[in-house]
Design a protein around this motif. Sequence first.
Motif, PDB file in Angstrom:
ATOM      1  N   GLY A 355       0.794  -1.212   0.000  1.00  0.00           N
ATOM      2  CA  GLY A 355       0.000   0.000   0.000  1.00  0.00           C
ATOM      3  C   GLY A 355       0.829   1.266   0.000  1.00  0.00           C
ATOM      4  O   GLY A 355       0.345   2.334   0.374  1.00  0.00           O
ATOM      5  N   LYS A 356       2.092   1.180  -0.427  1.00  0.00           N
ATOM      6  CA  LYS A 356       2.965   2.347  -0.446  1.00  0.00           C
ATOM      7  C   LYS A 356       3.539   2.523  -1.847  1.00  0.00           C
ATOM      8  O   LYS A 356       3.793   1.551  -2.543  1.00  0.00           O
ATOM      9  CB  LYS A 356       4.081   2.189   0.584  1.00  0.00           C
ATOM     10  N   PRO A 357       3.751   3.761  -2.261  1.00  0.00           N
ATOM     11  CA  PRO A 357       4.165   4.026  -3.650  1.00  0.00           C
ATOM     12  C   PRO A 357       5.593   3.576  -3.934  1.00  0.00           C
ATOM     13  O   PRO A 357       6.546   4.134  -3.405  1.00  0.00           O
ATOM     14  CB  PRO A 357       4.049   5.545  -3.786  1.00  0.00           C
ATOM     15  N   GLY A 358       5.716   2.570  -4.732  1.00  0.00           N
ATOM     16  CA  GLY A 358       7.033   2.102  -5.129  1.00  0.00           C
ATOM     17  C   GLY A 358       6.993   1.435  -6.485  1.00  0.00           C
ATOM     18  O   GLY A 358       5.999   0.799  -6.843  1.00  0.00           O
ATOM     19  N   ILE A 359       8.064   1.585  -7.234  1.00  0.00           N
ATOM     20  CA  ILE A 359       8.170   0.944  -8.537  1.00  0.00           C
ATOM     21  C   ILE A 359       9.462   0.134  -8.564  1.00  0.00           C
ATOM     22  O   ILE A 359      10.516   0.586  -8.109  1.00  0.00           O
ATOM     23  CB  ILE A 359       8.165   1.983  -9.680  1.00  0.00           C
ATOM     24  N   THR A 360       9.371  -1.085  -9.072  1.00  0.00           N
ATOM     25  CA  THR A 360      10.528  -1.967  -9.166  1.00  0.00           C
ATOM     26  C   THR A 360      10.978  -2.066 -10.614  1.00  0.00           C
ATOM     27  O   THR A 360      10.164  -2.346 -11.491  1.00  0.00           O
ATOM     28  CB  THR A 360      10.179  -3.386  -8.663  1.00  0.00           C
ATOM     29  N   CYS A 361      12.254  -1.831 -10.846  1.00  0.00           N
ATOM     30  CA  CYS A 361      12.825  -1.944 -12.192  1.00  0.00           C
ATOM     31  C   CYS A 361      13.705  -3.181 -12.240  1.00  0.00           C
ATOM     32  O   CYS A 361      14.522  -3.393 -11.347  1.00  0.00           O
ATOM     33  CB  CYS A 361      13.650  -0.707 -12.535  1.00  0.00           C
ATOM     34  N   PHE A 362      13.550  -3.982 -13.274  1.00  0.00           N
ATOM     35  CA  PHE A 362      14.305  -5.216 -13.417  1.00  0.00           C
ATOM     36  C   PHE A 362      15.260  -5.104 -14.599  1.00  0.00           C
ATOM     37  O   PHE A 362      14.871  -4.655 -15.676  1.00  0.00           O
ATOM     38  CB  PHE A 362      13.360  -6.401 -13.644  1.00  0.00           C
ATOM     39  N   PHE A 363      16.492  -5.523 -14.398  1.00  0.00           N
ATOM     40  CA  PHE A 363      17.498  -5.515 -15.454  1.00  0.00           C
ATOM     41  C   PHE A 363      18.093  -6.916 -15.547  1.00  0.00           C
ATOM     42  O   PHE A 363      18.403  -7.525 -14.532  1.00  0.00           O
ATOM     43  CB  PHE A 363      18.609  -4.510 -15.147  1.00  0.00           C
ATOM     44  N   ALA A 364      18.259  -7.418 -16.747  1.00  0.00           N
ATOM     45  CA  ALA A 364      18.762  -8.785 -16.904  1.00  0.00           C
ATOM     46  C   ALA A 364      19.831  -8.860 -17.978  1.00  0.00           C
ATOM     47  O   ALA A 364      19.847  -8.053 -18.919  1.00  0.00           O
ATOM     48  CB  ALA A 364      17.610  -9.729 -17.255  1.00  0.00           C
ATOM     49  N   GLY A 365      20.713  -9.861 -17.845  1.00  0.00           N
ATOM     50  CA  GLY A 365      21.692 -10.166 -18.882  1.00  0.00           C
ATOM     51  C   GLY A 365      22.689  -9.061 -19.132  1.00  0.00           C
ATOM     52  O   GLY A 365      23.283  -8.506 -18.211  1.00  0.00           O
ATOM     53  N   LYS A 366      22.908  -8.728 -20.413  1.00  0.00           N
ATOM     54  CA  LYS A 366      23.900  -7.733 -20.800  1.00  0.00           C
ATOM     55  C   LYS A 366      23.586  -6.357 -20.243  1.00  0.00           C
ATOM     56  O   LYS A 366      24.481  -5.538 -20.059  1.00  0.00           O
ATOM     57  CB  LYS A 366      24.010  -7.661 -22.323  1.00  0.00           C
ATOM     58  N   ALA A 367      22.299  -6.095 -19.984  1.00  0.00           N
ATOM     59  CA  ALA A 367      21.940  -4.814 -19.378  1.00  0.00           C
ATOM     60  C   ALA A 367      22.621  -4.658 -18.027  1.00  0.00           C
ATOM     61  O   ALA A 367      23.004  -3.562 -17.629  1.00  0.00           O
ATOM     62  CB  ALA A 367      20.432  -4.715 -19.217  1.00  0.00           C
ATOM     63  N   VAL A 368      22.819  -5.764 -17.322  1.00  0.00           N
ATOM     64  CA  VAL A 368      23.491  -5.725 -16.027  1.00  0.00           C
ATOM     65  C   VAL A 368      24.983  -5.506 -16.202  1.00  0.00           C
ATOM     66  O   VAL A 368      25.595  -4.671 -15.537  1.00  0.00           O
ATOM     67  CB  VAL A 368      23.233  -7.034 -15.247  1.00  0.00           C
ATOM     68  N   SER A 369      25.587  -6.253 -17.117  1.00  0.00           N
ATOM     69  CA  SER A 369      27.030  -6.152 -17.300  1.00  0.00           C
ATOM     70  C   SER A 369      27.456  -4.775 -17.797  1.00  0.00           C
ATOM     71  O   SER A 369      28.599  -4.366 -17.626  1.00  0.00           O
ATOM     72  CB  SER A 369      27.520  -7.236 -18.271  1.00  0.00           C
ATOM     73  N   SER A 370      26.531  -4.047 -18.432  1.00  0.00           N
ATOM     74  CA  SER A 370      26.870  -2.720 -18.945  1.00  0.00           C
ATOM     75  C   SER A 370      26.720  -1.640 -17.885  1.00  0.00           C
ATOM     76  O   SER A 370      27.040  -0.488 -18.124  1.00  0.00           O
ATOM     77  CB  SER A 370      25.985  -2.382 -20.149  1.00  0.00           C
ATOM     78  N   LEU A 371      26.203  -1.995 -16.722  1.00  0.00           N
ATOM     79  CA  LEU A 371      25.994  -1.028 -15.664  1.00  0.00           C
ATOM     80  C   LEU A 371      26.801  -1.387 -14.424  1.00  0.00           C
ATOM     81  O   LEU A 371      26.873  -2.555 -14.046  1.00  0.00           O
ATOM     82  CB  LEU A 371      24.512  -0.972 -15.273  1.00  0.00           C
ATOM     83  N   THR A 372      27.418  -0.414 -13.818  1.00  0.00           N
ATOM     84  CA  THR A 372      28.010  -0.569 -12.503  1.00  0.00           C
ATOM     85  C   THR A 372      27.177   0.277 -11.565  1.00  0.00           C
ATOM     86  O   THR A 372      27.225   1.498 -11.597  1.00  0.00           O
ATOM     87  CB  THR A 372      29.480  -0.111 -12.490  1.00  0.00           C
TER      88      THR A 372
END
Length: 695
Positions: A355-372
């Motif tokens: 009941g609280k405002p939150g948004i979850t973003c999911f990143f998988a595969g190469k999207a993860v390796s391209s981000l630190t």
Amino acid sequence: MHILQYLLLSAVVCGHIEQYNYRVKRLIVDNFDSRSSDVRTTKVLIIGSGIAGLEAARLLQQNGVETIVLEARNRTGGRVWSIRSKNNLILDMGARYIHGQYGSIPSGLLTNPVWDLTRSANISICFGEPHDFLGTYPLHYSNILVQKWYDEYMLFVREETRMSSSNISFADYVNLFAQKKKFNEKQRSTLYNFAYFTIADREGTELESISAKGYLDRSSVFYGEEPVICDIGFMAITDYLAKNLTNIRFGEIVTKIDYNKNLVKVSTKNGQIYQAEFVLITVPLGVLKSKQIEFNPQLPQWKLDAIDRIGFGYYEKIYLLWDQVWWNTTDYYFFQSASKSINLRYWITANKWNGKPGITCFFAGKAVSSLTWKQNKNETVKDILDTLQKMFPNIKITPPTEIYMSNWNEDPFSYGSYSYISVNQKYEDPFRLSEPINNRLLFAGEATNTDTYGYTHGALLSARREELVMHIIFHIFLIIMIFINVIGCQDACSSRNNSCTRIGRNHFYHERNIGLMGNGYQIPNTMIEHLMTIGLFIIFYMALYHLWSNSISMPSNEDYINMLTNEIEEENCGQFVSGFWLGRYYQYDRFYEPYQFSLSFDSQTREVNGNGVDDIGKFVVNGIYSINTNRLAIIKTYREETENSTENVGHNITIQVAWNSNQYHFEGKWFIKTRNYSGDGRIELKFEKSFRAMA
């Protein structure tokens, strides 16, 4: 058949105890010094306190087996990790969903065991809302059209992989399907993105990396709707498993494992040494791939190859929290995909359970390796907010008040999120990964499970598998101790007359005090005594098999088809089509080739009948079905003395299946119980062509 089953079970158990060679002897450990006060000893040492390690420790402790759990972190749970935000919102940084409830009946054959744990622990759960999508894949075509392409694509892949032995990726099949349909690049890219979202995102990798055949052949049983644990998070389950454990050592980073046929020595980074008769390794596959644990001697090549070939994906989360909700809370899923396959894409979900405002973003595969995450936190959040702003152009989106990021990719105690079936993987690799070494090192965890890899219930089931193996070994040795004392008593009687009762009883209790291995006593070597030993083992195995085979149970066909679940399809009874069907069943660690048979559905009586022939013999089919639950229950009755006379004994096989709309087939279990054999396994039934089409 029953003789073969006895031999098979005997081979499995003997494979775990062969190093003892029917002898009980004093522990002599090469290069192991157990006299040091710094060395701590136990019967079973478990490395890792994730869901597999905790479940194994819980079961062993319940059975009175001395156990120590070593955990590198300062907490239990492993890749199950729930944290509390500043505004008191519980966030699951790792495992989040219970992948299905019920399935058949509570505690039944198809029930998710994690669901059973929530019932045992009185853990409250919340169910998600319908998948209401905002955004497209990308904006060039309607969602209905893209979904139609994807459905055709999956049928194409399933047909292409049915008889194929090659590990071809889902991405390759996208290209082949696009060529067949004469798609332009924009259409192909759209299909690729939707397939990525539907398959690859959830596997934690790219379509190019996933073996299509392996994925379809080993897709897990669908248990129903996927709830989450509200208010307290998924760690409520691991906390429940750990609450009565008495010996968990935190901050113990294992650096080296020395093992031989008698004992295992485990060294940790802080200089502590542990010795155990058995070591159960439950660390994530990513840790094994990193080779940060040294094994002496080195693990055999077949084990190393399995570790190397099984895929291990990256799946990260970013939670964005606000004080005030700004989106339409009736929408459950927000989705936006990049137009190019190499670009970042994310799946954005409204958090609705607390009941609280939150948004979850999911990143998988190469999207993860391209981000630190840590270095690029502001840039990453800005990219997400810019995308949200484009999705909601009429709303002014303010910066979030709290931001939380997972980092399993760089975590030295996981190096990733969970396993997937890679294009390099061989069918037997999960079995190889789970196989013991020297019957001293045992392996558990989701990656060691053949069809529930990547799931928490896969990890839980693997722990129960390994605990059962150790349980059988312990009881075998207890019987050996009793038998030794019988022989020892006879030996003593022949030389010391009436002292046999005292010698036998004292020796037995002394053996139990020093452990299973004994203290120098050896089995007499006469031929009669060896024959008695072998006879005892055969009797024990036959009794064990009898108990195992008679433990198989199933609901009645009437009860099964009336079990109301969340698997009901909108098309109602459209899948109950009279005609020719294909069936394939899973037994002895592999699927058997599809066989064709006929089914006729009576819409008035809800009865079904048919006939066919397979590798066992000719059979007739009778059963019932329900359009309310989309379930089918039939009995195959073989006509004796047809086809394979050694396998066909005129027996019945009960088949209970439910419709899976994602795979366009029925799937469930087969059961057989005769005087000679009792068993069960997976089965799939797929419609091939109608009688009308044949006319």
